[in-house]
Design an enzyme around this catalytic site. Structure first.
Site, mmCIF file in Angstrom:
data_model
loop_
_atom_site.group_PDB
_atom_site.id
_atom_site.type_symbol
_atom_site.label_atom_id
_atom_site.label_comp_id
_atom_site.label_asym_id
_atom_site.label_seq_id
_atom_site.Cartn_x
_atom_site.Cartn_y
_atom_site.Cartn_z
ATOM 1 N N LYS A 151 32.120 42.012 42.604
ATOM 2 C CA LYS A 151 31.845 43.076 41.761
ATOM 3 C C LYS A 151 31.065 42.694 40.410
ATOM 4 O O LYS A 151 31.599 42.544 39.314
ATOM 5 C CB LYS A 151 33.123 43.646 41.368
ATOM 6 C CG LYS A 151 33.972 44.052 42.588
ATOM 7 C CD LYS A 151 34.833 45.266 42.344
ATOM 8 C CE LYS A 151 35.305 45.817 43.758
ATOM 9 N NZ LYS A 151 36.356 44.846 44.522
ATOM 10 N N ASP A 196 32.926 51.318 53.967
ATOM 11 C CA ASP A 196 34.201 51.056 53.402
ATOM 12 C C ASP A 196 34.783 52.521 52.719
ATOM 13 O O ASP A 196 34.258 53.282 51.980
ATOM 14 C CB ASP A 196 34.274 50.317 52.057
ATOM 15 C CG ASP A 196 35.510 50.010 51.133
ATOM 16 O OD1 ASP A 196 36.299 50.886 51.234
ATOM 17 O OD2 ASP A 196 35.825 49.212 50.472
HETATM 18 N N1 GDD Z 1 48.844 42.584 51.924
HETATM 19 C C1 GDD Z 1 47.866 42.624 50.768
HETATM 20 N N2 GDD Z 1 48.628 42.683 49.408
HETATM 21 N N3 GDD Z 1 46.903 43.466 51.273
HETATM 22 C C2 GDD Z 1 45.967 43.692 49.888
HETATM 23 C C3 GDD Z 1 46.580 43.399 48.595
HETATM 24 C C4 GDD Z 1 47.919 43.083 48.345
HETATM 25 O O1 GDD Z 1 48.330 42.784 47.345
HETATM 26 N N4 GDD Z 1 45.587 43.730 47.646
HETATM 27 C C5 GDD Z 1 44.428 44.264 48.492
HETATM 28 N N5 GDD Z 1 44.991 44.216 49.816
HETATM 29 C C6 GDD Z 1 43.973 44.505 50.998
HETATM 30 C C7 GDD Z 1 43.683 46.063 50.905
HETATM 31 O O2 GDD Z 1 44.647 46.646 51.786
HETATM 32 C C8 GDD Z 1 42.325 45.968 51.786
HETATM 33 O O3 GDD Z 1 42.460 46.124 53.099
HETATM 34 C C9 GDD Z 1 41.533 44.458 51.144
HETATM 35 O O4 GDD Z 1 42.928 43.935 50.568
HETATM 36 C C10 GDD Z 1 40.656 44.653 50.124
HETATM 37 O O5 GDD Z 1 41.238 45.455 49.041
HETATM 38 P P1 GDD Z 1 40.373 46.582 48.476
HETATM 39 O O6 GDD Z 1 41.352 47.041 47.439
HETATM 40 O O7 GDD Z 1 40.082 47.292 49.403
HETATM 41 O O8 GDD Z 1 39.175 45.635 47.713
HETATM 42 P P2 GDD Z 1 37.692 46.438 47.367
HETATM 43 O O9 GDD Z 1 37.435 47.328 48.406
HETATM 44 O O10 GDD Z 1 37.519 46.705 46.077
HETATM 45 O O11 GDD Z 1 36.739 45.151 47.834
HETATM 46 C C11 GDD Z 1 36.907 44.308 48.914
HETATM 47 O O12 GDD Z 1 36.335 44.915 49.927
HETATM 48 C C12 GDD Z 1 34.791 45.050 49.881
HETATM 49 C C13 GDD Z 1 34.187 45.416 51.125
HETATM 50 O O13 GDD Z 1 34.647 46.746 51.268
HETATM 51 C C14 GDD Z 1 36.413 42.801 48.671
HETATM 52 O O14 GDD Z 1 36.666 42.079 49.866
HETATM 53 C C15 GDD Z 1 34.718 43.038 48.393
HETATM 54 O O15 GDD Z 1 34.362 41.553 48.159
HETATM 55 C C16 GDD Z 1 33.964 43.665 49.525
HETATM 56 O O16 GDD Z 1 32.856 43.704 49.360
HETATM 57 MG MG MG Z 2 38.232 48.437 49.951
#
Ligand code: GDD
Ligand code: MG
Length: 365
Positions: A164, A223
């Site tokens: 980010k 996403d």
């Molecule tokens: N078990 C568990 N425990 N899973 C978690 C936790 C936790 O504490 N926190 C987050 N996750 C899981 C979410 O359920 C999701 O599947 C994944 O980790 C990523 O979390 P998001 O909250 O969706 O992150 P994001 O969308 O802001 O960013 C992520 O995804 C992007 C792509 O969509 C990152 O990986 C970015 O680098 C990436 O570009």
């Molecule tokens: Mg996400």
């Protein structure tokens, strides 16, 4: 036998209020839960077991939900009650469920991607000859700031990874698509029992040691973690099914593309579509107008009402002559009284009853 860990413990805050009552992985996408879309694709690439890395909150939802598992065994690995483990900690937690002789997949739960998993697996095997520990799927997007951003060398090694980045500072438009192939040596990079962000703590370390690689793919990638993107993926898939015939309903004008699940009933003179997804047992009255919207199962929309550009949760009851505008989101079990108007961008928490019109965008809790 290659396994997959699905990270499914996030709170889905950007999908509220629809995510108050279900984890992102159970959101229906054209009437099929996202988990099922993912399992179908994993099964095609020979995956036989998926480890659901859940939180205490998400686990019961997933267990109760009827999802066709496509021959894949689901195993659960839970984060501790008071300590969510982030995006890296759950991988370490699942270490004893993963064979140390074989690479494995890690997937973010909220991704809809048209990717060939066998190809990224092969790419990782080739990268391992250059000492790779992780190969992550990368996708080009117009606005990379919301994601993890990668800069590649000519050999597809990631020389910079920024989670980010601040607006205007992203070095490329290639983003982390939330799909990884990992070598079991990754476990040495994640401390046990701690909250760890794979993107902020582990990937930068691998970059320094020249052990992180990218696999760029194009095609569909979304996403669903934001409500407008959730509507968008439903639209895109509806377009791709546009030639499939929906059943005719006497007296109803159906404007394709639309999708109706089992048990949907629609009253005369209603106009449904384009881009309407009606879940199982949705009941629509007469003279109703629904377009650009997703209606979850069991909801009732009464005569002379209209829904445009909205997401309506499960078992919602919408009265007569109600108007629901663009960007409105109604949680499960909401009740909306007759003649109510909800203008643009109103969200209503699960179980609320709405007696009066809401004429400015706001959250009703
Ligand atoms: N078990 C568990 N425990 N899973 C978690 C936790 C936790 O504490 N926190 C987050 N996750 C899981 C979410 O359920 C999701 O599947 C994944 O980790 C990523 O979390 P998001 O909250 O969706 O992150 P994001 O969308 O802001 O960013 C992520 O995804 C992007 C792509 O969509 C990152 O990986 C970015 O680098 C990436 O570009
Ligand atoms: Mg996400």
């Amino acid at each position: 036998m290659v396994k997959a860990i699905i990270l499914a413990g996030g709170f889905g805050t950007r999908l509220r209020p629809t995510s108050c009552t279900r984890p992102k992985i159970l959101f229906p996408i054209v009437n099929k839960p996202l988990l099922q879309w993912t399992l179908e694709k994993l099964a095609k690439s020979g995956v036989k077991e998926a480890i659901m890395a859940v939180s205490y909150r998400t686990e019961p939802f997933i267990k109760q939900f009827e999802v066709s598992k496509c021959g894949i065994k689901l195993t659960y690995s839970r984060d501790p009650l008071k300590n969510p483990l982030g995006t890296g900690g759950p991988i370490k937690k699942a270490e004893n469920l993963i064979s140390h002789d074989e690479n494995f997949f890690v997937l973010n739960e909220d991704i809809f991607a048209d990717i060939d998993y066998t190809k990224i697996l092969k790419a990782h095997e080739q990268n391992e000859e250059k000492d790779a520990i992780a190969t992550i799927a990368l996708h080009e997007v117009r606005k990379p700031e919301r994601y993890g951003v990668a800069e590649l060398t000519r050999e597809n090694r990631i020389k910079r990874f920024i989670e980010k980045p601040l607006p205007g500072t992203a070095p490329t438009n290639l983003i982390n698509a939330g799909i990884y192939v990992l070598t079991p040596r990754i476990f040495d990079y994640i401390p046990k029992g701690q909250t760890v962000s794979i993107e902020r703590e582990v990937f930068p370390k691998l970059v320094k040691e020249e052990k992180l690689y990218g696999y760029v793919f194009d095609g569909l990638w979304i996403d669903i973690g934001k409500l407008e993107d959730y509507l968008k993926i439903n639209k895109i898939l509806l377009d791709s099914f546009a030639n499939q015939c929906e059943r005719e309903i006497v007296g109803v004008e159906v404007k394709k593309p639309v999708a109706f699940d089992e048990g949907v009933s629609i009253g005369e003179k209603s106009v449904i579509g384009p881009y309407a997804v009606l879940g199982r047992n949705v009941t629509v009255g007469e003279n109703v107008r629904i377009q650009n919207s997703v209606i979850f199962p069991g909801t009732v929309i009464s005569d002379f009402s209209s829904v445009d550009g909205a997401i309506i949760g499960e078992n919602v009851a919408i009265g007569k002559c109600v108007k629901i505008g663009e960007g409105c989101v109604l949680g499960d079990h909401v009740k909306v009284r007759d003649n109510v108007v909800l203008v643009k961008g109103v969200s209503i928490c699960p179980g609320k009853e709405v007696f009066e019109s809401v004429l400015t965008p706001k959250n009703i809790i």
